[in-house]
Design a protein around this motif. Structure first.
Motif, PDB file in Angstrom:
ATOM      1  N   PRO A  55       0.799  -1.238   0.000  1.00 30.14           N
ATOM      2  CA  PRO A  55       0.000   0.000   0.000  1.00 30.14           C
ATOM      3  C   PRO A  55       0.829   1.285   0.000  1.00 30.14           C
ATOM      4  N   ARG A  56       1.978   1.278   0.676  1.00 26.34           N
ATOM      5  CA  ARG A  56       2.789   2.513   0.690  1.00 26.34           C
ATOM      6  C   ARG A  56       3.322   2.825  -0.694  1.00 26.34           C
ATOM      7  N   THR A  57       3.809   1.798  -1.377  1.00 25.79           N
ATOM      8  CA  THR A  57       4.295   2.003  -2.743  1.00 25.79           C
ATOM      9  C   THR A  57       3.159   2.462  -3.648  1.00 25.79           C
ATOM     10  N   LEU A  58       2.005   1.849  -3.492  1.00 26.27           N
ATOM     11  CA  LEU A  58       0.835   2.229  -4.289  1.00 26.27           C
ATOM     12  C   LEU A  58       0.458   3.682  -4.035  1.00 26.27           C
ATOM     13  N   THR A  59       0.470   4.093  -2.768  1.00 30.46           N
ATOM     14  CA  THR A  59       0.104   5.471  -2.428  1.00 30.46           C
ATOM     15  C   THR A  59       1.075   6.458  -3.071  1.00 30.46           C
ATOM     16  N   ARG A  60       2.379   6.165  -3.016  1.00 24.42           N
ATOM     17  CA  ARG A  60       3.361   7.053  -3.667  1.00 24.42           C
ATOM     18  C   ARG A  60       3.111   7.115  -5.172  1.00 24.42           C
ATOM     19  N   PHE A  61       2.791   5.973  -5.746  1.00 25.67           N
ATOM     20  CA  PHE A  61       2.515   5.860  -7.183  1.00 25.67           C
ATOM     21  C   PHE A  61       1.344   6.761  -7.577  1.00 25.67           C
ATOM     22  N   VAL A  62       0.286   6.748  -6.779  1.00 22.85           N
ATOM     23  CA  VAL A  62      -0.908   7.541  -7.080  1.00 22.85           C
ATOM     24  C   VAL A  62      -0.679   9.009  -6.722  1.00 22.85           C
ATOM     25  N   ARG A  63       0.051   9.246  -5.651  1.00 15.93           N
ATOM     26  CA  ARG A  63       0.357  10.632  -5.285  1.00 15.93           C
ATOM     27  C   ARG A  63       1.079  11.340  -6.434  1.00 15.93           C
ATOM     28  N   GLY A  64       1.984  10.612  -7.099  1.00 17.67           N
ATOM     29  CA  GLY A  64       2.700  11.197  -8.224  1.00 17.67           C
ATOM     30  C   GLY A  64       1.771  11.635  -9.335  1.00 17.67           C
ATOM     31  N   ALA A  65       0.703  10.888  -9.546  1.00 16.97           N
ATOM     32  CA  ALA A  65      -0.272  11.253 -10.579  1.00 16.97           C
ATOM     33  C   ALA A  65      -0.976  12.558 -10.211  1.00 16.97           C
ATOM     34  N   PHE A  66      -1.380  12.694  -8.942  1.00 20.24           N
ATOM     35  CA  PHE A  66      -2.035  13.933  -8.514  1.00 20.24           C
ATOM     36  C   PHE A  66      -1.081  15.123  -8.616  1.00 20.24           C
ATOM     37  N   GLU A  67       0.155  14.925  -8.197  1.00 17.39           N
ATOM     38  CA  GLU A  67       1.121  16.008  -8.240  1.00 17.39           C
ATOM     39  C   GLU A  67       1.399  16.439  -9.680  1.00 17.39           C
ATOM     40  N   LYS A  68       1.413  15.501 -10.583  1.00 13.60           N
ATOM     41  CA  LYS A  68       1.608  15.826 -11.996  1.00 13.60           C
ATOM     42  C   LYS A  68       0.457  16.672 -12.514  1.00 13.60           C
ATOM     43  N   GLN A  69      -0.713  16.505 -11.914  1.00 16.76           N
ATOM     44  CA  GLN A  69      -1.884  17.281 -12.336  1.00 16.76           C
ATOM     45  C   GLN A  69      -2.010  18.607 -11.591  1.00 16.76           C
ATOM     46  N   GLY A  70      -1.025  18.933 -10.742  1.00 20.34           N
ATOM     47  CA  GLY A  70      -1.018  20.218 -10.070  1.00 20.34           C
ATOM     48  C   GLY A  70      -1.508  20.211  -8.644  1.00 20.34           C
ATOM     49  N   TRP A  71      -1.866  19.039  -8.108  1.00 23.22           N
ATOM     50  CA  TRP A  71      -2.333  18.968  -6.736  1.00 23.22           C
ATOM     51  C   TRP A  71      -1.162  19.102  -5.770  1.00 23.22           C
ATOM     52  N   GLU A  72      -1.369  19.856  -4.683  1.00 22.95           N
ATOM     53  CA  GLU A  72      -0.357  19.989  -3.625  1.00 22.95           C
ATOM     54  C   GLU A  72      -1.012  19.673  -2.305  1.00 22.95           C
ATOM     55  N   HIS A  73      -0.341  18.837  -1.532  1.00 23.13           N
ATOM     56  CA  HIS A  73      -0.899  18.455  -0.232  1.00 23.13           C
ATOM     57  C   HIS A  73      -0.772  19.624   0.720  1.00 23.13           C
ATOM     58  N   SER A  74      -1.877  20.007   1.368  1.00 23.68           N
ATOM     59  CA  SER A  74      -1.865  21.104   2.355  1.00 23.68           C
ATOM     60  C   SER A  74      -1.838  20.497   3.743  1.00 23.68           C
TER      61      SER A  74
END
Length: 312
Positions: free
Chosen positions: A292-311
């Motif tokens: 799950p941790r690897t999966l979460t990083r994998f998906v986080r990268g997709a959001f970040e590529k789309q301009g999302w930033e974690h607040s």
């Protein structure tokens, strides 16, 4: 006046059906067959085999899942009620029922009876809600969903079973909740009520359910299930297992059905069209679900590529 002719009264329909079952390869109660004179003990020794005590089938017959369930119910007796995975299978549930029946058929009985291999007996204090399926008592779909979930030790598998019963087993979260309240105090029912908010009837497989639950436990934006993406003309491009419309991030679980050449080619075309519409889609394998941790990083990268930033 033309003469009238009496028509011989043939065997009752019930007996005729019994004969067809015996010689057609269905499980049957040997005591009934012997008492009716349909079979002899010599027939039993040479042409039939025992499945359970008192339950036989034609020697050459290969039982399907429904016949395996019927054989167990015949052993249990007319007061037994089919439940658990067997009831799910008969209701049309697509994943857990057949898998669980391969291990055992579960029966509720009013009194304890030591079962043979392949059958699990659960003793009831009150008769569970049930209906008739081809003459056999089977728990209602809502009750079946509860029984499946409360006897699966993993919460993820339990939610996946509830998802599947809602999508393919003929029930819904409201019916399950009502049935659970009526069972208050019974083992595992409070746990099922606690899991109901996580249920999504749109999930098309247990792996999709697992993927959704993993994503729901992260700090990433929320996904929807079965998100349809259409092009400028309104034509369907793809239906994503999980999608976030705001950030245009999608997830697709690659199960065995995606391994055929035709499916792979179709998936490749869909991925190109999704990218042209601004979507960032990640394909998820079973191996990623196990990390799950690897999966979460994998998906986080997709959001970040789309301009999302974690607040924070």
């Amino acid at each position: 006046m033309p003469p009238t002719h009496s028509v011989p009264a043939g065997p009752p329909r019930r007996e005729a059906a019994f004969v067809r079952a015996i010689y057609g390869g269905e499980p049957f109660l040997v005591t009934s067959a012997l008492a009716a004179g349909i079979l002899t003990r010599q027939d039993l020794r040479t042409r039939f085999r025992r499945l359970h005590p008192r339950v036989y089938v034609r020697e050459s017959a290969e039982l399907d899942t429904a016949q395996t369930i019927r054989a167990a119910w015949l052993w249990g007796g007319p007061r037994s009620v089919i439940c658990g995975g067997a009831a799910g299978y008969l209701a049309g549930e697509a994943y857990f029922g057949a898998e669980l029946v391969r291990d055992s058929v579960q029966l509720w009985r009013p009194t304890w009876r030591s079962p043979p291999p392949g059958i699990v007996v659960r003793k009831w204090t009150t008769t569970p809600d049930h209906l008739l399926w081809q003459g056999m008592a089977v728990t209602t779909t809502a009750r079946t969903a509860i029984d499946l979930a409360r006897h699966l030790t993993s919460d993820v598998r339990a939610v996946a079973a509830l998802d599947s019963m809602c999508r393919t087993g003929g029930t819904d979260p409201d019916a399950i909740a009502a049935a659970a309240f009526a069972m208050a105090g019974q083992t595992g029912v409070r746990r099922v009520l606690g899991l109901l908010p996580a249920v999504d009837p749109l999930a098309e497989s247990p792996k999709e359910s697992e993927l959704r639950l993993i994503m729901g436990a992260t700090d990433l934006p929320v996904f929807e299930s079965q998100v349809e993406v259409r092009d400028e003309s309104g034509a369907l491009v793809s239906r994503l297992d999980l999608g976030n419309r705001r950030w245009k991030v999608g997830l697709q679980y690659d199960g065995n059905e995606h391994l055929t050449r035709a499916r792979r080619d179709g998936d490749s075309v869909a991925m190109l069209r999704l990218a042209s519409l601004g979507w960032e889609v990640r394909r998820v394998t079973q191996g990623l679900l196990h990390t799950p941790r690897t999966l979460t990083r994998f998906v986080r990268g997709a959001f970040e590529k789309q301009g999302w930033e974690h607040s924070v």
